[in-house]
Scaffold this active site. Structure first.
Site, mmCIF file in Angstrom:
data_model
loop_
_atom_site.group_PDB
_atom_site.id
_atom_site.type_symbol
_atom_site.label_atom_id
_atom_site.label_comp_id
_atom_site.label_asym_id
_atom_site.label_seq_id
_atom_site.Cartn_x
_atom_site.Cartn_y
_atom_site.Cartn_z
ATOM 1 N N GLY A 1 14.057 -10.236 5.146
ATOM 2 C CA GLY A 1 15.209 -12.137 5.005
ATOM 3 C C GLY A 1 14.957 -12.044 6.427
ATOM 4 O O GLY A 1 14.491 -12.050 7.206
ATOM 5 N N CYS A 2 14.661 -13.845 6.401
ATOM 6 C CA CYS A 2 14.370 -14.569 7.771
ATOM 7 C C CYS A 2 15.848 -14.535 8.526
ATOM 8 O O CYS A 2 15.487 -14.055 9.654
ATOM 9 C CB CYS A 2 14.532 -16.203 7.126
ATOM 10 S SG CYS A 2 15.791 -16.348 6.072
ATOM 11 N N ASN A 3 16.574 -14.606 8.096
ATOM 12 C CA ASN A 3 17.785 -13.865 9.028
ATOM 13 C C ASN A 3 18.199 -13.271 9.564
ATOM 14 O O ASN A 3 18.276 -12.453 10.141
ATOM 15 C CB ASN A 3 19.588 -14.775 8.413
ATOM 16 C CG ASN A 3 19.669 -16.255 7.849
ATOM 17 O OD1 ASN A 3 19.432 -16.559 8.610
ATOM 18 N ND2 ASN A 3 19.957 -15.943 6.313
ATOM 19 N N THR B 1 15.959 -12.278 12.629
ATOM 20 C CA THR B 1 15.970 -13.003 13.684
ATOM 21 C C THR B 1 17.041 -12.520 14.227
ATOM 22 O O THR B 1 16.837 -12.068 15.030
ATOM 23 C CB THR B 1 16.783 -14.166 13.365
ATOM 24 O OG1 THR B 1 15.605 -15.339 12.287
ATOM 25 C CG2 THR B 1 16.884 -15.507 15.031
#
Lengths: 342, 342, 342, 342
Positions: free
Chosen positions: C148-150, C153
């Site tokens: 997932g992009c979150n 990060t």
């Protein structure tokens, strides 16, 4: 005196803007709100910014008791007002914010909107809602047809010039920059944030935009001959505002003088000093329209720029201004809210 | 009754917001506007959105006849109000929108602002301007110190919880998302459109933001012990609004109940139903503050989110609310403008 | 050597970003593009910014001849990859950009995604695609599950700290600011330009976001105990970028030293000097991740901020980085495009 | 072969865009960067998005050893290039991105830029940098004068039409919508985020914009008579991009055919199918220019819309394209980066 109003189509942006304006309007009381697909919901759940207001729950139009309503604002998708208004009690005055009653000629309506008009007799009684030019007729009207938002912006710039025969009628070019709220709240891929946030894009280019019907009707009537302007709107990454850059042939100083004289006593139309040009930011959230005029290095060319908030002066503010007149209230009542900047 | 007010520092954004609010305020009349570097200009040339108003020309502060002024709003850069207010006639009430009188302890002032306070005696008489918590003192005050905009946002979320001993005082983390107008209208490379339009960036990180002085003062006083929250603001690409996400240790439902009870009668503070969370768009342009509460999958953790418009409820709206109290006007007068969305 | 790749789901934003990256990647050739609802269209009509490229026409997945494909990128809505990948020829390597293969435990998958996994055996062979931490496994994998992009990060900020036991595992709070493209190109009223342009709003608050499944899995595995962070994303008015502000308990300088050491040789992860903090604008359009660390005025508290482009390093750039490894190409090939600012 | 280049004025946006492009250009190596006021700083501190690159420290121009430089890009404020280029060694080729060498007639230069030209002899040797129309001269030039960004956008739309005598030369109206980065990184109150984020505003209206000097020079030379177009740029709330809407009198289909034929072999100029219109979002971050043509409901009227990225094809991309030609490199080398959307 407080009048009871209904807002039909309250879940769209012009509906919400009507609520916002009327919230601090001393002469109007919101007695009913309709939103067919969202009937049963509270306005606070559809528009949280209106949460502090004590508003009626959203209903279907059928559920509204129009016997208690003095005036209805119809903020419905194009095509839905015709039959609706025809069937309302005669005692209810109507300001239609849609396109259904803007064009007096049924053939023109069918040409631009693709279907025959279903309330032709009613259409004949409708008054075109550009307040500053139809004020007397609006005062006595039962049905007022709000103008297109682009149509209002450009007409404020050009009507006095056509009337005074100051510009070449065959060389009128109007290039518009439009905030995205003009597209409404309906779901379209090209209206997603990501699609619009870093893009400028024209639409309905090539003489296809429906507001051309209004321009043709109004400008030709004033000029006493056929007038067909060239008109192109462009989507720019902001929510509110229209800026119309009108490229004209005529004497810029005479143009400025004519506009200044015409609007000297108008509370909402401001003509800037010659050479000062307006921006959308200075009218956003308000019922004001700013107009600027400049010449060009080539004599005989002029640029007139007109700007207003499409949701307010271009639609819901205009509607309240007309309602004030229809109900005998002071024309500016509830409408002196200052623009919001930044 | 209409009172004469002066706005000192009218060329900044909070000054312009004061003019916008007062434009439709029935009890206040703008009698003087100051802007040192722009003295002699019309407000219309500094802020074209205020062009329709009949306003005094910008003056230097020295040129203002304070004998005719009932109340002055000081919207000046930090540090300039101290000597100014000290030298004003006693008959002029003052609402200071800057930081000069927020900290009661001169040592704390010097620590956070880097210079000694020059009006320590006057400071002792100043009332902290968080209306909903200092209402009675404000009514009788001559000098009210407007709060920081971040300070207001977070205090609305936390004060009732600290008072009711509902949260762990050593684990309070407040992450803020801030509209760019909080930086004012002064020239800074990092505030150019191009620098901010596609960037999210924290600032004053690591416990360096001056509003910490206000948090320390207020929260420690309520708790009766030292409270030092962790607080970080972030610039996001919008003009107005602050959203404070407060991560807490406590029972979320008890927290919601406490906030709901505390603000039940407050006209401008709205606590949403449990689990509904607010956004900045629903308060922009208004004096409202929305607060939401939710729990977490891990019991004992809570999230309280508070949002307001930094220029309005966070500064100029708060200032007018306080001025209303100081002048004996109804507290909500002129402040019921609905938020502007979209 | 040039490898043939297929992009399944090319009409979404991550699909378009794959095309953009591969357009200047010397080792990959786009041999097929699928988009079920837009099959038959040219990519130029779906994404005019790709008009200059010589690309295959969009097909349905069924129409693709996978015999010629070396590697497929699956950029499909969650839930669609499972059966699809199961049925592909074994000769086709797969990088899945969706959520289907991220969670190793089928029960966790069902808990977060609401339906049982349909390719449990295949799931067991999938490698989690956080390149910098699974590099060796990815080199030998047939199926890589993009994170997932979150999730990416935050993991870049926290993994080395959990591994080195530098932070309190029970006090990890991650507040994210997210560009709108993370919501994809699907039609949702709350993703219209007008809804998002002047609003900051949290979502999936209260411990409900699906990426929590990834955090739980990864952090608990590293720590050897259950770790449940508090995590809240917020939509901000920009198209690309995630900024994660991670509030931690630990020694800030030790944290900075650990992160600096861990990423010293990583080409795409940049740890800024102590006290310098990153912004999303400096990584947009690129495969880079910037990380900053600062302390607080209260000893023992630290703030770690991590930022990347959700469409690139958070999704499509990561996918190409993994594809490079799986195909034996240099890891950075095609990925050294500099960020675009302003 | 790799050539050493210097970027003079590297702290402005066009300087940073040059660095971004050259970062993945195989034939150019950045050997020196100048920025007078920021000399001594690392590029990473001026532009954090370039942090991953191994770049020379910023110097003053005087500190640069031009003996090692093959080509210098001068991205300096207008007026500074003249004396500078005059004093550089003859061995250094120069691409000037400023306005100093665009106008061949010194009287025209003085008229538009308000000061006499100080390097008139050098001016005579400069080649106008609109690559697609001066390609052969550029190949042999020592000094190329980059065009204005507006000037490039409009010329791509109009040059072939003037040359083919397809349009009325006395009725050319070009309305431009401009991203804010065109104003550069210098400090101006009206370029603050808050001033531009919700405003559309024209500038240099009334025939005052300096790029008119370029239009006059180029169009009059092609036509063999004086041509004076009407041209107005408008600031819109986005960072990059220019969209030029050109209102013309002529046959729209013939216009489309002429443009299509002229650009059929050009790698960077794309003419869309008749009736399809371009947007800025589809060229942002790239060296491409998209052009669309449509007619009007009134025969004999046409609309040509041209769009490019002002920082790239309008300035730094064009500069690299010219440098490629001057150095004997393939014209498209380093320039095939796909646009970034969303």
């Amino acid at each position: 005196m407080t009048y009871n109003v209904a807002i039909l189509g309250a879940s769209g942006y012009t509906g919400a803007e009507l609520v916002r304006i009327i919230a601090t309007h001393p002469g109007l009381r919101i007695a009913a709100l309709s939103a067919d697909r969202k009937a049963g919901q509270a306005m606070a759940s559809v528009y949280p910014q209106l949460r502090h207001l004590d508003l009626p729950v959203l209903q279907t139009i059928e559920e509204i008791d129009f016997g208690t309503i003095d005036l209805a604002f119809a903020a419905l998708p194009h095509g839905l007002s015709q039959a609706l208004v025809r069937d309302l009690p005669e005692t209810v005055k109507v300001v239609d914010l849609g396109a259904d009653f803007r064009l007096r000629d049924p053939a023109e309506y069918e040409k631009w909107y693709g279907a025959p008009h279903v309330a032709v007799e009613l259409q004949k009684t409708a008054v075109y809602g550009l307040t500053e030019f139809y004020r007397d007729e609006i005062k006595g009207a039962r049905l007022v047809a709000g103008t297109g938002c682009n149509a209002a912006t450009v007409q404020f710039a050009l009507r006095p010039l056509i009337e005074a025969e100051l510009i070449d009628l065959d060389n009128i070019i109007c290039d518009l920059k439009n905030g995205i709220s003009g597209a409404g709240r309906s779901l379209k891929e090209n209206m997603l944030f990501t699609e619009r946030a870093t893009d400028v894009l024209g639409y309905s280019q090539g003489g296809k935009h429906r507001h051309l019907g209004e321009f043709d009707q109004e400008f030709s009537a004033i000029a006493g001959r056929k007038v067909e302007i060239m008109f192109t709107p462009h989507l720019v990454p902001m929510s509110r505002g229209i800026l119309a850059s009108c490229y004209l042939k005529g004497d810029a100083e005479a143009i400025h003088a004519a506009l200044s004289a015409r609007y000297a006593d108008e509370p909402f139309i401001v003509v800037l000093p010659f050479g000062q040009m307006p921006g959308t930011g200075a009218v956003a959230g308000s019922n004001f329209c700013h107009i600027g005029v400049t010449g060009d290095r080539v004599p005989g060319r002029a640029l007139v720029v007109s700007t207003l908030d499409n949701l307010n002066k271009g639609s819901s503010g205009q509607a309240v201004q007309n309602a004030n007149l229809m109900l005998g209230l002071p024309e500016t009542e509830g409408l002196m809210l200052a623009p919001v900047f930044p």
